[in-house]
Design a protein around this motif. Structure first.
Motif, PDB file in Angstrom:
ATOM      1  N   PRO A   1      -5.827 -23.420   3.383  1.00  0.00           N
ATOM      2  CA  PRO A   1      -5.512 -22.295   3.192  1.00  0.00           C
ATOM      3  C   PRO A   1      -4.165 -22.192   2.371  1.00  0.00           C
ATOM      4  O   PRO A   1      -3.377 -23.020   2.770  1.00  0.00           O
ATOM      5  CB  PRO A   1      -5.227 -21.389   4.507  1.00  0.00           C
ATOM      6  N   ALA A   2      -4.000 -21.069   1.572  1.00  0.00           N
ATOM      7  CA  ALA A   2      -2.645 -21.160   0.684  1.00  0.00           C
ATOM      8  C   ALA A   2      -1.595 -20.771   1.789  1.00  0.00           C
ATOM      9  O   ALA A   2      -1.592 -20.164   2.916  1.00  0.00           O
ATOM     10  CB  ALA A   2      -2.480 -19.855  -0.123  1.00  0.00           C
ATOM     11  N   LEU A   3      -0.451 -21.538   1.544  1.00  0.00           N
ATOM     12  CA  LEU A   3       0.773 -21.396   2.265  1.00  0.00           C
ATOM     13  C   LEU A   3       1.701 -20.685   1.382  1.00  0.00           C
ATOM     14  O   LEU A   3       1.979 -20.913   0.474  1.00  0.00           O
ATOM     15  CB  LEU A   3       1.188 -22.906   2.539  1.00  0.00           C
ATOM     16  N   ILE A   4       2.282 -19.684   2.037  1.00  0.00           N
ATOM     17  CA  ILE A   4       3.199 -18.790   1.397  1.00  0.00           C
ATOM     18  C   ILE A   4       4.754 -18.941   2.308  1.00  0.00           C
ATOM     19  O   ILE A   4       4.611 -19.138   3.475  1.00  0.00           O
ATOM     20  CB  ILE A   4       2.788 -17.176   1.595  1.00  0.00           C
ATOM     21  N   ALA A   5       5.652 -19.173   1.830  1.00  0.00           N
ATOM     22  CA  ALA A   5       7.219 -19.315   2.551  1.00  0.00           C
ATOM     23  C   ALA A   5       8.113 -18.597   1.501  1.00  0.00           C
ATOM     24  O   ALA A   5       8.104 -18.243   0.404  1.00  0.00           O
ATOM     25  CB  ALA A   5       7.483 -20.801   2.217  1.00  0.00           C
ATOM     26  N   THR A   6       9.163 -18.040   2.402  1.00  0.00           N
ATOM     27  CA  THR A   6      10.186 -17.424   1.967  1.00  0.00           C
ATOM     28  C   THR A   6      11.375 -17.872   2.505  1.00  0.00           C
ATOM     29  O   THR A   6      11.523 -18.534   3.512  1.00  0.00           O
ATOM     30  CB  THR A   6      10.007 -15.761   2.244  1.00  0.00           C
ATOM     31  N   ALA A   7      12.529 -17.546   1.766  1.00  0.00           N
ATOM     32  CA  ALA A   7      13.841 -17.826   2.388  1.00  0.00           C
ATOM     33  C   ALA A   7      14.770 -16.484   2.315  1.00  0.00           C
ATOM     34  O   ALA A   7      14.877 -16.151   0.928  1.00  0.00           O
ATOM     35  CB  ALA A   7      14.455 -18.910   1.703  1.00  0.00           C
ATOM     36  N   GLU A   8      15.381 -16.346   3.171  1.00  0.00           N
ATOM     37  CA  GLU A   8      16.136 -15.026   3.043  1.00  0.00           C
ATOM     38  C   GLU A   8      17.731 -15.561   3.807  1.00  0.00           C
ATOM     39  O   GLU A   8      17.932 -16.295   4.462  1.00  0.00           O
ATOM     40  CB  GLU A   8      15.881 -13.905   3.734  1.00  0.00           C
TER      41      GLU A   8
ATOM     42  N   LEU B   1       5.744 -23.879  -6.999  1.00  0.00           N
ATOM     43  CA  LEU B   1       6.994 -24.121  -7.930  1.00  0.00           C
ATOM     44  C   LEU B   1       7.859 -22.990  -7.310  1.00  0.00           C
ATOM     45  O   LEU B   1       7.674 -21.713  -7.592  1.00  0.00           O
ATOM     46  CB  LEU B   1       6.814 -23.877  -9.408  1.00  0.00           C
ATOM     47  N   PRO B   2       8.731 -23.216  -6.464  1.00  0.00           N
ATOM     48  CA  PRO B   2       9.553 -21.934  -5.724  1.00  0.00           C
ATOM     49  C   PRO B   2      10.142 -21.166  -6.966  1.00  0.00           C
ATOM     50  O   PRO B   2      10.688 -21.554  -7.866  1.00  0.00           O
ATOM     51  CB  PRO B   2      10.649 -22.716  -4.883  1.00  0.00           C
ATOM     52  N   ILE B   3      10.485 -19.928  -6.506  1.00  0.00           N
ATOM     53  CA  ILE B   3      11.347 -18.856  -7.288  1.00  0.00           C
ATOM     54  C   ILE B   3      12.652 -18.541  -6.390  1.00  0.00           C
ATOM     55  O   ILE B   3      12.321 -18.325  -5.315  1.00  0.00           O
ATOM     56  CB  ILE B   3      10.448 -17.796  -7.906  1.00  0.00           C
ATOM     57  N   ARG B   4      13.415 -17.995  -7.197  1.00  0.00           N
ATOM     58  CA  ARG B   4      14.741 -17.514  -6.656  1.00  0.00           C
ATOM     59  C   ARG B   4      14.748 -15.972  -7.207  1.00  0.00           C
ATOM     60  O   ARG B   4      14.758 -15.724  -8.439  1.00  0.00           O
ATOM     61  CB  ARG B   4      16.088 -18.032  -6.729  1.00  0.00           C
ATOM     62  N   THR B   5      14.832 -14.774  -6.330  1.00  0.00           N
ATOM     63  CA  THR B   5      15.204 -13.394  -6.586  1.00  0.00           C
ATOM     64  C   THR B   5      16.585 -13.150  -6.279  1.00  0.00           C
ATOM     65  O   THR B   5      17.138 -14.029  -5.493  1.00  0.00           O
ATOM     66  CB  THR B   5      14.106 -12.544  -6.194  1.00  0.00           C
ATOM     67  N   ASP B   6      17.030 -12.003  -6.271  1.00  0.00           N
ATOM     68  CA  ASP B   6      18.215 -11.433  -5.874  1.00  0.00           C
ATOM     69  C   ASP B   6      18.349 -11.580  -4.367  1.00  0.00           C
ATOM     70  O   ASP B   6      19.533 -11.510  -3.792  1.00  0.00           O
ATOM     71  CB  ASP B   6      18.875 -10.082  -6.415  1.00  0.00           C
ATOM     72  N   HIS B   7      17.172 -11.570  -3.832  1.00  0.00           N
ATOM     73  CA  HIS B   7      17.188 -11.263  -2.475  1.00  0.00           C
ATOM     74  C   HIS B   7      16.472 -12.316  -1.562  1.00  0.00           C
ATOM     75  O   HIS B   7      16.303 -12.109  -0.439  1.00  0.00           O
ATOM     76  CB  HIS B   7      16.124  -9.825  -2.274  1.00  0.00           C
ATOM     77  N   GLY B   8      16.182 -13.473  -2.303  1.00  0.00           N
ATOM     78  CA  GLY B   8      15.626 -14.863  -1.537  1.00  0.00           C
ATOM     79  C   GLY B   8      14.798 -15.566  -2.331  1.00  0.00           C
ATOM     80  O   GLY B   8      14.910 -15.500  -3.693  1.00  0.00           O
ATOM     81  N   GLY B   9      14.046 -16.329  -1.608  1.00  0.00           N
ATOM     82  CA  GLY B   9      13.281 -17.250  -2.397  1.00  0.00           C
ATOM     83  C   GLY B   9      11.832 -17.107  -1.880  1.00  0.00           C
ATOM     84  O   GLY B   9      11.458 -16.768  -0.679  1.00  0.00           O
ATOM     85  N   PHE B  10      10.814 -17.433  -2.800  1.00  0.00           N
ATOM     86  CA  PHE B  10       9.376 -17.402  -2.636  1.00  0.00           C
ATOM     87  C   PHE B  10       8.830 -18.660  -3.162  1.00  0.00           C
ATOM     88  O   PHE B  10       9.240 -19.016  -4.254  1.00  0.00           O
ATOM     89  CB  PHE B  10       8.837 -16.120  -3.066  1.00  0.00           C
ATOM     90  N   THR B  11       7.763 -19.101  -2.302  1.00  0.00           N
ATOM     91  CA  THR B  11       6.758 -20.119  -2.704  1.00  0.00           C
ATOM     92  C   THR B  11       5.485 -19.968  -2.370  1.00  0.00           C
ATOM     93  O   THR B  11       5.257 -19.408  -1.176  1.00  0.00           O
ATOM     94  CB  THR B  11       7.151 -21.373  -2.215  1.00  0.00           C
ATOM     95  N   TYR B  12       4.633 -20.256  -3.287  1.00  0.00           N
ATOM     96  CA  TYR B  12       3.165 -20.120  -3.053  1.00  0.00           C
ATOM     97  C   TYR B  12       2.521 -21.425  -3.315  1.00  0.00           C
ATOM     98  O   TYR B  12       2.626 -22.122  -4.464  1.00  0.00           O
ATOM     99  CB  TYR B  12       2.466 -19.033  -4.198  1.00  0.00           C
ATOM    100  N   ALA B  13       1.801 -21.990  -2.413  1.00  0.00           N
ATOM    101  CA  ALA B  13       1.275 -23.428  -2.257  1.00  0.00           C
ATOM    102  C   ALA B  13      -0.148 -23.264  -1.774  1.00  0.00           C
ATOM    103  O   ALA B  13      -0.538 -23.417  -0.845  1.00  0.00           O
ATOM    104  CB  ALA B  13       2.210 -24.199  -1.507  1.00  0.00           C
ATOM    105  N   PRO B  14      -1.144 -23.133  -2.756  1.00  0.00           N
ATOM    106  CA  PRO B  14      -2.324 -23.411  -2.501  1.00  0.00           C
ATOM    107  C   PRO B  14      -2.775 -25.004  -2.303  1.00  0.00           C
ATOM    108  O   PRO B  14      -3.397 -25.444  -3.376  1.00  0.00           O
ATOM    109  CB  PRO B  14      -3.346 -22.924  -3.958  1.00  0.00           C
ATOM    110  N   LEU B  15      -2.986 -25.141  -0.838  1.00  0.00           N
ATOM    111  CA  LEU B  15      -3.049 -26.583  -0.817  1.00  0.00           C
ATOM    112  C   LEU B  15      -4.652 -27.126  -0.805  1.00  0.00           C
ATOM    113  O   LEU B  15      -5.314 -26.084  -0.503  1.00  0.00           O
ATOM    114  CB  LEU B  15      -2.439 -26.831   0.598  1.00  0.00           C
ATOM    115  N   PRO B  16      -4.586 -28.324  -1.374  1.00  0.00           N
ATOM    116  CA  PRO B  16      -6.280 -28.430  -1.481  1.00  0.00           C
ATOM    117  C   PRO B  16      -6.880 -28.634   0.067  1.00  0.00           C
ATOM    118  O   PRO B  16      -6.649 -28.839   1.025  1.00  0.00           O
ATOM    119  CB  PRO B  16      -6.137 -30.060  -1.941  1.00  0.00           C
ATOM    120  N   ASP B  17      -8.169 -27.800   0.010  1.00  0.00           N
ATOM    121  CA  ASP B  17      -8.861 -27.800   1.271  1.00  0.00           C
ATOM    122  C   ASP B  17      -8.191 -27.407   2.412  1.00  0.00           C
ATOM    123  O   ASP B  17      -8.602 -27.388   3.549  1.00  0.00           O
ATOM    124  CB  ASP B  17      -9.343 -29.035   1.555  1.00  0.00           C
TER     125      ASP B  17
END
Length: 503
Positions: free
Chosen positions: A228-235, A210-226
Motif C-alpha cells: 500500500p502507499a505510505l503517507i508521512a507527515t512532519a509537524e 520526494l518529500p515536500i515542505r510547506t509553511d506548516h510541515g512536511g509531506f511524503t507520498y511513497a507508492p511502494l512496489p507491491d
C-alpha cells in the motif's frame, strides 16, 4: 566459543555472515521468537547496496537480477530536488525492500553458513577479563552462561550491551517534531499513470518518494512496489499525547500540512500496516565503540534522525568489524583498534547529514529564505556531487598515510575484468570475503604471501589493487611496475601471515 552477537536484526545478521565467511562460527542471541513483522525501513539506500551485491545478496534481497544500477535521475535533500543527472556518475543506489524481507534473507544466509541463531534468547549481562567474556542469557529453558572471546552489541538504540558496558550515549533529542506515517489507499483517479505522481486538487502535483515542505510541515507520498502507499507527515510544536494513532489523526495532519483534504482509506491486503506517531527524534553517537572485548555496531553505536541511511551506516559497521574479528579469533593480524577509527567518522558524517536536513526542514520565514538560496546552489554540479556523496556515504575515506594512492581507504571501484577464464565483475570475485590482489599489469608479475591473486585486464588507469575482505582498498598503484615493497608492507599491516582461513 568465539563471538556472541546480541541482536538478530540486519546489522547483527550481516556481522554473523561476515564472521562465518571468515572461518568463525558465531552465536546470535535474539529475544524475538520470530522476525518482527512491524514495518520499519523500506529499503537500502547508499553504498550498502553495492556491499550486498559484493556478497551475492542483491538478487535475493531485491527479487531482481543484478548488478545494481545507480539512480541517475533525481533524489531529495531536505525536501529539495537533487538533480543527479548533472553528474557523470551518480553514487546514489537504492534497493526497495522492506526490513522484514531483509531480515528473512540475511537470516537464511546466516543459517546456510552455519551460524547458530538462537531466537527467544535474551541477553541479561556480562563480565569480561583478559581472556574472554562470560555472557549471561535467558532462554526458553531458563538462564544460562556462554563463554566467548568477544561480545558484540547489535541490539538497537536502547542497547542492553552498551548499557551493561557502561558506555555513554551522548547527543541531542529533538522534541519539537511530530512524525506520522500510515499505509493508506488514495483515490485512484488522483494518481498519474505515467509519473506515479499524486495530483491533489487545491494543492498540486506531489511526485512519488520526494518529500515536500510547506509553511506548516512536511509531506511524503511513497507508492511502494507491491505494498500500500505510505503517507508521512512532519509537524512542529504539537502537544504530546499517549492516545493511540488513528487514520483520522493522519487525515487531520495531512490537512494541516497541505491545506486541503486528502481522502485516505484503510490499506488493502494483509498487514501488518504502518500507523504510527513519533514524537521527537535522537541524534547520538556512543562515547566509544569498544570496551575491551566488547564492541558495538549499528544503532547501538549511533542513531540519527535522517531517514533512509541508517542501514547504510549500520550494515557497513558490521562488514568492517566482521573480517577484523575473524582475523583476531584465528590468530591473524589484530587490527581491531581500526574499527572505531574508521567507522566513527562515517557516523559523524551521517550526523552532519541529519542535522543539516533538520535545519532546512524547520518552519519559519528565515528557513524559507535559506531554502531559496540553497535551491540555487543545487543547480551547481559540484554541490550536487557533495550532497550525493554525503547521502550515499561515498565521501568517507578511511584514515591513510601521507602520499597514499587516491583509492586507498576507499571502497573499491566497480570494475569489469577480463581474465584468462573470461569476463567477470570485481563484485563477483570478492564474495568469499578474502584479501584479494587484482594484478592489472601487462606481465602479471605481482604476488604476495597469503593473498589470493587475480590477473586480469580492465579499462582503468590503475595497474594493481590490494583489497581488504570488506572491499576497501589497502594499497593501489598506477605504475606499470608497482612498488612491491609497498604492496608487502600493506599486506603485512592488514593481514599479517597466515590470515586466510582454510578454503
Amino acid at each position: 566459543m568465539d563471538v556472541v552477537i546480541v541482536g538478530g536484526g540486519p546489522n547483527g545478521l550481516v556481522l554473523a555472515c561476515e564472521l562465518a565467511l571468515g572461518g568463525v562460527r558465531p552465536v546470535v542471541l535474539e529475544r524475538l521468537t520470530e522476525p518482527s513483522a512491524e514495518p520499519r525501513s523500506n529499503g537500502l539506500v547508499g553504498q550498502v547496496v553495492r556491499v550486498v551485491d559484493r556478497r551475492g545478496l542483491f538478487e535475493r534481497l531485491g527479487g531482481r537480477p543484478g548488478p545494481p544500477t545507480p539512480n541517475n535521475a533525481y533524489f531529495m535533500f531536505a525536501a529539495m530536488p537533487l538533480n543527479l543527472s548533472l553528474l557523470a556518475d551518480s553514487p546514489v543506489y537504492a534497493l526497495p525492500v522492506p526490513e522484514v524481507q531483509t531480515v528473512r534473507v540475511l537470516e537464511e544466509r546466516a543459517r546456510e553458513l552455519g551460524v547458530d541463531v538462537r531466537r527467544g534468547h535474551s541477553f541479561t549481562g556480562f563480565t569480561q577479563d583478559d581472556d574472554g567474556v562470560t555472557v549471561t542469557a535467558e532462554g526458553p529453558e531458563g538462564p544460562y552462561e556462554l563463554r566467548t572471546r568477544y561480545l558484540v552489541g547489535a541490539d538497537s538504540a536502547h542497547s542492553p550491551v552498551r548499557k551493561a558496558a557502561g558506555i555513554g550515549f551522548p547527543g541531542v533529542t529533538y522534541d519539537r517534531s511530530t512524525h506520522r506515517a500510515a499505509h493508506v489507499t488514495v483515490p485512484a483517479e488522483w494518481i498519474d499513470p505515467v509519473s506515479g505522481a499524486l495530483d491533489v486538487p487545491g494543492h498540486g502535483r506531489i511526485l512519488p518518494f520526494l518529500p515536500i515542505r510547506t509553511d506548516h510541515g512536511g509531506f511524503t507520498y511513497a507508492p511502494l512496489p507491491d505494498r500500500p502507499a505510505l503517507i508521512a507527515t512532519a509537524e512542529w510544536d504539537e502537544p504530546a499525547t499517549d492516545e493511540p494513532m488513528t487514520l483520522d489523526e493522519m487525515r487531520a495532519s495531512v490537512r494541516r500540512v497541505l491545506g486541503v483534504d486528502v481522502p485516505l482509506d484503510p490499506p488493502h491486503g494483509a498487514g501488518p500496516h504502518v500507523l504510527r506517531r513519533l514524537n521527537g527524534g535522537n541524534t547520538r553517537v556512543a562515547e566509544r565503540y569498544r570496551d575491551g572485548r566488547v564492541f558495538l555496531v549499528g544503532d547501538a553505536a549511533h542513531v540519527f534522525a535522517a531517514g533512509g541511511t541508517g542501514l547504510n551506516l549500520g550494515m557497513q559497521d558490521a562488514v568492517n568489524l566482521g573480517w577484523k574479528l575473524a582475523a583476531a579469533v584465528r590468530g591473524g593480524q589484530d587490527v581491531l583498534d581500526t574499527y572505531e577509527a574508521e567507522r566513527r567518522p562515517a557516523a559523524e558524517r551521517a550526523v552532519t547529514y541529519a542535522q543539516a536536513q533538520a535545519a532546512l526542514l524547520s518552519p519559519g520565514e528565515d528557513v524559507t529564505g535559506l531554502r531559496a538560496l540553497f535551491g540555487e546552489l543545487l543547480t551547481q554540479p559540484d554541490v550536487v556531487r557533495v550532497l550525493a556523496d554525503l547521502i550515499s556515504g561515498t565521501d568517507v575515506r578511511y584514515p591513510v598515510g601521507d602520499g597514499a594512492h587516491p583509492l586507498v581507504g576507499r571502497f573499491a571501484p566497480d570494475l569489469d575484468l577480463r581474465t584468462a577464464d573470461g569476463e567477470v565483475r570485481l563484485a563477483e570475485l570478492v564474495r568469499r570475503a578474502r584479501p584479494l590482489l587484482v594484478d592489472l599489469t601487462a606481465d602479471g608479475h605481482l604476488d604476495v604471501e597469503g593473498v589470493e591473486v587475480v590477473r586480469a585486464k580492465a579499462d582503468t588507469a590503475v595497474t594493481a589493487l590490494l583489497l581488504r575482505p570488506d572491499s576497501y582498498v589497502a594499497w593501489a598503484s598506477d605504475d606499470e611496475h608497482p612498488d612491491r615493497d609497498g604492496l608487502r608492507e600493506a599486506a603485512a599491516r592488514w593481514f599479517g601471515r597466515g590470515d586466510r582461513p582454510d578454503a
